[in-house]
Design a protein around this motif. Structure first.
Motif, PDB file in Angstrom:
ATOM      1  N   ALA A  49     -24.962 106.053  -9.292  1.00 53.77           N
ATOM      2  CA  ALA A  49     -25.111 104.609  -8.956  1.00 53.77           C
ATOM      3  C   ALA A  49     -26.556 104.326  -8.248  1.00 53.77           C
ATOM      4  N   GLY A  50     -26.672 103.161  -7.951  1.00 60.78           N
ATOM      5  CA  GLY A  50     -27.910 102.892  -7.218  1.00 60.78           C
ATOM      6  C   GLY A  50     -27.238 102.294  -5.691  1.00 60.78           C
ATOM      7  N   GLU A  51     -27.290 103.224  -4.911  1.00 63.52           N
ATOM      8  CA  GLU A  51     -26.815 102.726  -3.553  1.00 63.52           C
ATOM      9  C   GLU A  51     -28.085 102.487  -2.407  1.00 63.52           C
ATOM     10  N   THR A  52     -27.563 101.453  -1.500  1.00 62.72           N
ATOM     11  CA  THR A  52     -28.686 101.327  -0.524  1.00 62.72           C
ATOM     12  C   THR A  52     -28.608 102.366   0.648  1.00 62.72           C
ATOM     13  N   VAL A  53     -28.705 103.477   0.215  1.00 64.13           N
ATOM     14  CA  VAL A  53     -28.555 104.502   1.498  1.00 64.13           C
ATOM     15  C   VAL A  53     -29.257 104.366   2.509  1.00 64.13           C
ATOM     16  N   GLY A  54     -28.717 104.450   3.995  1.00 66.72           N
ATOM     17  CA  GLY A  54     -29.326 104.149   4.959  1.00 66.72           C
ATOM     18  C   GLY A  54     -29.571 102.636   5.714  1.00 66.72           C
ATOM     19  N   PHE A  55     -29.149 101.698   4.815  1.00 72.12           N
ATOM     20  CA  PHE A  55     -29.021 100.358   5.300  1.00 72.12           C
ATOM     21  C   PHE A  55     -27.972 100.054   6.163  1.00 72.12           C
ATOM     22  N   ASP A  56     -28.484  99.692   7.618  1.00 71.99           N
ATOM     23  CA  ASP A  56     -27.741  99.258   8.824  1.00 71.99           C
ATOM     24  C   ASP A  56     -27.554  97.831   9.020  1.00 71.99           C
ATOM     25  N   PRO A  57     -26.335  97.163   8.871  1.00 70.49           N
ATOM     26  CA  PRO A  57     -26.321  95.765   9.124  1.00 70.49           C
ATOM     27  C   PRO A  57     -26.832  95.345  10.228  1.00 70.49           C
ATOM     28  N   ALA A  58     -26.478  96.315  11.183  1.00 69.94           N
ATOM     29  CA  ALA A  58     -26.695  95.965  12.683  1.00 69.94           C
ATOM     30  C   ALA A  58     -28.008  95.435  12.947  1.00 69.94           C
ATOM     31  N   ASP A  59     -29.289  96.092  12.055  1.00 72.83           N
ATOM     32  CA  ASP A  59     -30.507  95.620  12.369  1.00 72.83           C
ATOM     33  C   ASP A  59     -30.863  94.312  12.084  1.00 72.83           C
ATOM     34  N   HIS A  60     -29.874  93.627  11.232  1.00 68.19           N
ATOM     35  CA  HIS A  60     -30.326  92.445  10.503  1.00 68.19           C
ATOM     36  C   HIS A  60     -29.356  91.194  11.031  1.00 68.19           C
ATOM     37  N   ALA A  61     -28.153  91.280  11.562  1.00 66.80           N
ATOM     38  CA  ALA A  61     -27.285  90.249  11.979  1.00 66.80           C
ATOM     39  C   ALA A  61     -26.546  90.806  13.392  1.00 66.80           C
ATOM     40  N   ALA A 222     -31.752 107.689 -26.572  1.00 70.92           N
ATOM     41  CA  ALA A 222     -30.501 108.400 -25.865  1.00 70.92           C
ATOM     42  C   ALA A 222     -29.983 107.302 -25.053  1.00 70.92           C
ATOM     43  N   ALA A 223     -29.968 106.104 -25.203  1.00 72.26           N
ATOM     44  CA  ALA A 223     -29.292 105.151 -24.327  1.00 72.26           C
ATOM     45  C   ALA A 223     -27.837 105.113 -24.370  1.00 72.26           C
ATOM     46  N   GLY A 224     -27.382 105.322 -23.421  1.00 74.22           N
ATOM     47  CA  GLY A 224     -25.611 105.499 -23.561  1.00 74.22           C
ATOM     48  C   GLY A 224     -24.982 104.537 -22.424  1.00 74.22           C
ATOM     49  N   GLY A 225     -25.349 103.322 -22.041  1.00 75.11           N
ATOM     50  CA  GLY A 225     -24.755 102.717 -21.091  1.00 75.11           C
ATOM     51  C   GLY A 225     -25.894 102.475 -19.911  1.00 75.11           C
ATOM     52  N   TYR A 226     -25.170 101.558 -18.934  1.00 77.08           N
ATOM     53  CA  TYR A 226     -26.207 101.284 -17.706  1.00 77.08           C
ATOM     54  C   TYR A 226     -25.440 101.784 -16.500  1.00 77.08           C
ATOM     55  N   VAL A 227     -26.349 101.965 -15.511  1.00 77.43           N
ATOM     56  CA  VAL A 227     -25.790 102.539 -14.264  1.00 77.43           C
ATOM     57  C   VAL A 227     -25.606 101.090 -13.057  1.00 77.43           C
ATOM     58  N   PRO A 228     -24.521 101.155 -12.504  1.00 79.27           N
ATOM     59  CA  PRO A 228     -24.442  99.879 -11.641  1.00 79.27           C
ATOM     60  C   PRO A 228     -25.125 100.166 -10.182  1.00 79.27           C
ATOM     61  N   GLY A 229     -25.800  99.247  -9.739  1.00 74.18           N
ATOM     62  CA  GLY A 229     -26.468  99.322  -8.445  1.00 74.18           C
ATOM     63  C   GLY A 229     -26.215  98.205  -7.372  1.00 74.18           C
ATOM     64  N   GLU A 230     -26.791  98.060  -6.318  1.00 73.25           N
ATOM     65  CA  GLU A 230     -26.262  97.166  -5.255  1.00 73.25           C
ATOM     66  C   GLU A 230     -27.451  96.591  -4.564  1.00 73.25           C
ATOM     67  N   GLY A 231     -27.533  95.374  -4.178  1.00 70.36           N
ATOM     68  CA  GLY A 231     -28.522  94.815  -3.400  1.00 70.36           C
ATOM     69  C   GLY A 231     -29.198  93.707  -4.107  1.00 70.36           C
ATOM     70  N   GLY A 232     -30.485  93.369  -3.934  1.00 72.25           N
ATOM     71  CA  GLY A 232     -30.972  92.033  -4.704  1.00 72.25           C
ATOM     72  C   GLY A 232     -32.240  91.586  -3.950  1.00 72.25           C
ATOM     73  N   ALA A 233     -32.320  90.305  -3.918  1.00 80.35           N
ATOM     74  CA  ALA A 233     -33.601  89.757  -3.557  1.00 80.35           C
ATOM     75  C   ALA A 233     -33.284  88.264  -2.946  1.00 80.35           C
ATOM     76  N   ILE A 234     -33.909  87.973  -1.893  1.00 79.81           N
ATOM     77  CA  ILE A 234     -33.794  86.414  -1.573  1.00 79.81           C
ATOM     78  C   ILE A 234     -35.146  85.975  -1.601  1.00 79.81           C
ATOM     79  N   LEU A 235     -35.096  84.601  -2.260  1.00 75.35           N
ATOM     80  CA  LEU A 235     -36.501  84.055  -2.721  1.00 75.35           C
ATOM     81  C   LEU A 235     -36.700  82.817  -1.966  1.00 75.35           C
ATOM     82  N   MET A 236     -37.612  82.358  -1.081  1.00 77.86           N
ATOM     83  CA  MET A 236     -37.791  81.231  -0.878  1.00 77.86           C
ATOM     84  C   MET A 236     -38.643  80.199  -1.694  1.00 77.86           C
TER      85      MET A 236
END
Lengths: 403, 84
Positions: A49-61, A222-236
Motif C-alpha cells: 500500500a501507499g502509507e503516509t509513514v512519518g506523518f504526525d497529526p500533532a504537528d498540524h492540529a 503485466a497489470a494485475g490490479g491497483y494498490v490502495p494508498g492514503e492522503g490527498g490534496a486540499i485546493l483553494m
C-alpha cells in the motif's frame, strides 16, 4: 464570469508529507509504495500500500481535534493549513458565509470506526466513545474544516469514489459563480486499517503482488490490479478577479472545463462513457483536442479498465499524440484524495514546465499511448486534462489551464 | 471509591478530550462554561461516559445535558457516589 482559479495547494502523500517534498519526490520517481506497516498484512491477499509513514497529526492540529478525528481528517487538517498559507489567505478578511468547504470522501473514518466497533463488541456500548458520532461519516472532514477555519458558506461533501475528487471542483465552481468568494476543496482519504482494506477487497481489483515495484502497473501488459494508498490534496479556489483584488496575480491555473458521465449498467451492451466525459469537458473549456498538452490518466491498473481508458484518450486526442502520465504509480490510488493530488500535479507541471513520470511501467504498445515513463519530461505546457473514474460507474474529466 | 477530586476530573478530561490549546485548566475554571474553556457538548459526553465507566456510576442523558461547567460534573458525581 471567468473560470475559477487555484490559488493554494496542500498535499499529504505516501511519497511526500507536504507539497514541495511530494512534488520533488514525484519528479525524482520516488515511490511511496511499500509493504503495509500499519498492521501485519501477512494473512491478507493484499500486502502493498501507499502509507503516509512519518506523518504526525500533532504537528498540524491541537490534541483536542486529533482526539476526535480519523486519519482522513487529520490529513486534511495538515493539507488545509498548507493550502491556506500557500494562497496567503487571511480568513479574517472574509465573512464566514463567503467561504465554503467542499471535499470529496470515499473511505469514511474507517480506522476510527474499526476501533470503536471493536470496543462495542468486546466491552459493550458504554465503551464506545462519543466522537464515533462525528468521526467516521463522509462529511466529517468538511465539517471539521468548516468549524476550524470558520467557513460557513455552502459546504458539502461528494462521494463518487475516485471521481469525487474532480466532482468537488465543479461544485466549487458552481458556488463561486453564485457569489461565494473562497472555496476549500479537494479531498483526503485513509482506508488502510484491516477493516478498511477488507471492505475494498470485495471489488476484486486490488493487486495481490507482494513486490512494491511490481504491484501497480497501469498500461503495462503485466497489470494485475491497483494498490490502495492514503492522503490527498486540499485546493483553494477563488474567482480570478477576487484573487487579483487581494494582490494574488499569479494563481497556479484555472479550472477551464469539467464534465461527468455515468456508465450504463453492466450487461447493457452499451459502451462506457469516459470518452463522452472527455469530449464534454473539452467542449466546456472551449478547448480543441489539439490544444491538450498532457493527460493525467486515471490509470486503474486493471487490464480491461486500462484498455477502455486508452481507447477514450486515443479516440478523442489521437493515438500517441499527447503525453500521458500516471504519477499515482508512486502513491497508489488514494480514492477521494487521488484526483485532487493529480490536479495538484497538473498545476505544478504547469508552473515548472515539466511532466512527472510514471514509474515501474513498461507501456503496452497496444494502448497507443505516449506514456511518460522513468524520468520527467521538460516541455512547455498550457492545457492539462485530468481523468478520474470511481467504482460503480463514475467518470469525471477536468481541464486545467495556465493563465 | 469515595469521590472525585478536581485533579481526577482534570486527568479524565485531558485523557478523553485532549489537552487545551495553550492553557491549563485550574480550579478557577470550576464555574466556567465548557464552551468557554474550549470543549464542545460531545467532549462533555465523552467525559461523562468515561466517568461512568471508571466510577461505576449511571448518569442519565438528561443529567449530562445539564452539566455546563466542570463544577457541575464534579458536584453531580460526588452527590451520587455518596448516595450509592
Amino acid at each position: 464570469m471567468s473560470a475559477p482559479v487555484f490559488t493554494g495547494i496542500g498535499v499529504i502523500a505516501p511519497n511526500g508529507l507536504d507539497r514541495e517534498a511530494w512534488w520533488q519526490a514525484t519528479l525524482d520517481g520516488k515511490s511511496g509504495l511499500d509493504r503495509i506497516s500499519r498492521f501485519d498484512p501477512t494473512d491478507y491477499p493484499v500486502r502493498v500500500a501507499g502509507e503516509t509513514v512519518g506523518f504526525d497529526p500533532a504537528d498540524h492540529a491541537p490534541a483536542r481535534l486529533v482526539r476526535e478525528t480519523d486519519a482522513m481528517t487529520r490529513y486534511a487538517f495538515a493539507a488545509a493549513n498548507e493550502a491556506l498559507a500557500d494562497a496567503a489567505i487571511d480568513t479574517d478578511a472574509f465573512s464566514d458565509l463567503e467561504m465554503a468547504v467542499i471535499t470529496a470522501n470515499s473511505s469514511g473514518g474507517v480506522e476510527f470506526g474499526q476501533r470503536e466497533l471493536q470496543k462495542l463488541y468486546s466491552e459493550g456500548p458504554q465503551a464506545v466513545g462519543a466522537y464515533m458520532s462525528i468521526a467516521w461519516f463522509y462529511a466529517a472532514t468538511t465539517g471539521q474544516l468548516s468549524i476550524r477555519h470558520g467557513m460557513r458558506g455552502p459546504c458539502g461533501v461528494l462521494c463518487s469514489e475516485q471521481a469525487g475528487g474532480l466532482d468537488v471542483l465543479a461544485q466549487a465552481r458552481r458556488v463561486l459563480a453564485r457569489g461565494t468568494r473562497l472555496v476549500m476543496s479537494g479531498g483526503t482519504d485513509a482506508s488502510l486499517s484491516p477493516y478498511g482494506l477488507t471492505c475494498q477487497l470485495s471489488n476484486g481489483r486490488l493487486s495481490t503482488e507482494p513486490l512494491p515495484e511490481r504491484a501497480f502497473l497501469p498500461f503495462d501488459r503485466a497489470a494485475g490490479g491497483y494498490v490502495p494508498g492514503e492522503g490527498g490534496a486540499i485546493l483553494m479556489m477563488e474567482n480570478r478577479e477576487e484573487a487579483a483584488a487581494r494582490g494574488l496575480d499569479h494563481p497556479y491555473g484555472e479550472l477551464a472545463g469539467y464534465a461527468a458521465t455515468f456508465d450504463p449498467r453492466p450487461g447493457s451492451g452499451r459502451p462506457p462513457t469516459l470518452r463522452r466525459a472527455v469530449e464534454l469537458a473539452l467542449a466546456d473549456a472551449g478547448v480543441t483536442p489539439e490544444e491538450v498538452d498532457l493527460v493525467l490518466a486515471d490509470g486503474h491498473g486493471v487490464p480491461e479498465l486500462d484498455r477502455r481508458e486508452a481507447e477514450a484518450i486515443t479516440a478523442v486526442l489521437g493515438a500517441g499524440r499527447v503525453p500521458v502520465t500516471v504519477p499515482k504509480t508512486m502513491t497508489g490510488r488514494l480514492y477521494a484524495g487521488g484526483a485532487p493530488l493529480d490536479v495538484a500535479a497538473a498545476l505544478l507541471a504547469l508552473r515548472d514546465g515539466v511532466i512527472p513520470p510514471t514509474v515501474n511501467v513498461r507501456p503496452d504498445p497496444a494502448h497507443g499511448l505516449d506514456l511518460v515513463v522513468g524520468r520527467p519530461r521538460e516541455t512547455e505546457l498550457r492545457t492539462v486534462l485530468v481523468l478520474a473514474r470511481g467504482y460503480g460507474g463514475f467518470n469525471a474529466a477536468a481541464v486545467i489551464r495556465s493563465l | 471509591m469515595s469521590g472525585i477530586t478536581f485533579g481526577d476530573f482534570k486527568a479524565i478530561m485531558s485523557r478523553c478530550a485532549g489537552e487545551l490549546d495553550g492553557r491549563e485548566l485550574t480550579e478557577n475554571d470550576l464555574d466556567t462554561a465548557f464552551t468557554d474553556i474550549g470543549y464542545d457538548s460531545l467532549a462533555v459526553l465523552e467525559i461523562a461516559s468515561q466517568i461512568q465507566r471508571e466510577y461505576g456510576l449511571q448518569i442519565p442523558d438528561e443529567a449530562i445535558e445539564e452539566m455546563t461547567t466542570p463544577g457541575d460534573v464534579i458536584g453531580y458525581v460526588n452527590r451520587h457516589l455518596t448516595a450509592v
